[in-house]
Design a protein around this motif. Structure first.
Motif: not given
Ligand SMILES: Nc1ncnc2c1ncn2[C@@H]1O[C@H](COP(=O)(O)OP(=O)(O)O)[C@@H](O)[C@H]1O
Ligand SMILES: [Mg+2]
Length: 326
Positions: A114-120, A125-137
């Motif tokens: 699913v898109t991050l938009q659909d799930r945001w 907060e923790k999940s959002k941070t973990v997702v952003c760290m994966q995007i950063k990599d």
């Protein structure tokens, strides 16, 4: 050039079928649907195939999605080709592309998520941070790709004009640019100036010494696919894809193939929508991501700066961006 700095050169031509891709290994006797079949399916789903940017058409049984329309471009296919097989960055595999009657058709892997938009809004907060760290990599991996020192330019892959959508309403550039300075001169050109003034004052705040980096150009939550959670997401897909929720054989095959998980935080499966990507000045990614976000949203204030370095070029950039975009 290190292994991760590698540049893959896409096959040229408007009509490309990538026979080595996993599509043909998975379905040795199948063919990519023709443009006519794609348009027919689009119509059957109640969409308008003549829209410049119709919803991409999905062929779930083939693991295929076709992005098409007069506003689609084979440049996206070429870019996906160049980004295949990277160590960290994940993008849909590309199976081919073609052009017919002014419409491009790009055949890619259907990402079962699913898109991050659909799930945001459902994420902690923790999940959002973990997702952003994966995007950063993944974004860091993208930045590892090195420019060809013999062929440096600002533009879409293959020395083509930038496909940046900001430029489309006003003045689509007809070519790539030899340098950041040349690109800036062009970007600043339409800004109105009082008589006697040759150069808009904001032009001096666009840094001509910015490096040129490979840029996605639209890092928006709708362009980031994350792992789905069963069964709710499946219910959403059924709706979005016009697959009846009570189509049991399809459900069973989906469960059997294991394309779902209970993961929390979710996994970033792929970054999609590479149409606007290309070699751009290093500040562009931040400015463009900022442009597409809602002012004051947590995505803007907290999360996307986790994976794209904020830049003070934004102010000068906005001056010219508003002029070219509207
Ligand atoms: N490879 C893919 N796998 C699954 N869904 C996709 C894929 N590509 C696009 N989509 C879906 O289609 C939507 C629109 O596609 P996108 O490539 O972002 O085009 P647009 O240029 O219209 O934003 C995405 O937000 C996503 O929901
Ligand atoms: Mg998109």
């Amino acid at each position: 050039m290190g292994a991760d700095g590698k540049r893959k050169i896409a096959p040229s031509g408007d009509h490309v079928i990538l026979h080595d891709s996993s599509f043909f290994r998975r379905h040795p006797t199948a063919q990519l649907p023709t443009p006519a079949q794609v348009l027919a399916r689009c119509k059957a789903l109640g969409d308008h195939p003549i829209a410049p940017r119709p919803r991409p058409v999905r062929f779930p049984a083939l693991g295929l999605l076709v992005k098409f329309g007069t506003a689609a471009s084979i440049v996206e296919g070429q870019c996906l080709y160049a980004l295949q097989g990277r160590t960290v960055l994940r993008v849909p595999e590309v199976y081919g592309w073609t052009v017919e009657n002014g419409r491009a058709f790009v055949y890619v892997e259907l990402i079962r998520g699913v898109t991050l938009q659909d799930r945001w809004e459902w994420l902690s907060e923790k999940s959002k941070t973990v997702v952003c760290m994966q995007i950063k990599d993944m974004v860091d991996d993208l930045r590892q790709i090195e420019e060809d020192p013999m062929n440096s330019y600002v533009g879409a892959i293959g020395n083509q004009p930038p496909e940046e959508i900001l430029f489309h309403s006003y003045m689509t550039p007809a070519r790539s640019f030899h340098s950041v300075a040349e690109f800036h001169d062009w970007f600043a050109l339409p800004a109105p100036m009082p008589p006697g003034i040759q150069v808009h004052p904001g032009r001096f705040d666009l840094p001509d010494d910015a490096s040129i980096v490979f840029t996605h150009g639209d890092l928006h939550p709708s362009n980031i696919m994350i792992s789905a959670r069963w069964p709710w997401d499946r219910w959403e897909w059924s709706w979005a894809w016009n697959i009846w929720p009570w189509d049991w054989p399809d459900w069973i095959s989906w469960l059997w193939k294991g394309e779902w998980s209970w993961e929390d935080p979710p996994r970033v499966l792929a970054i999609i929508d590479w149409q606007q990507s290309g070699w751009m000045p290093s500040y562009w990614e931040y400015c463009k991501a900022r442009w597409t976000t809602k002012r004051g949203s947590d995505w803007q204030t907290t999360y996307f700066p986790m994976f794209i370095e904020p830049t003070d070029v934004l102010e000068a950039w906005l001056v010219f961006a508003y002029i070219v975009a509207f």
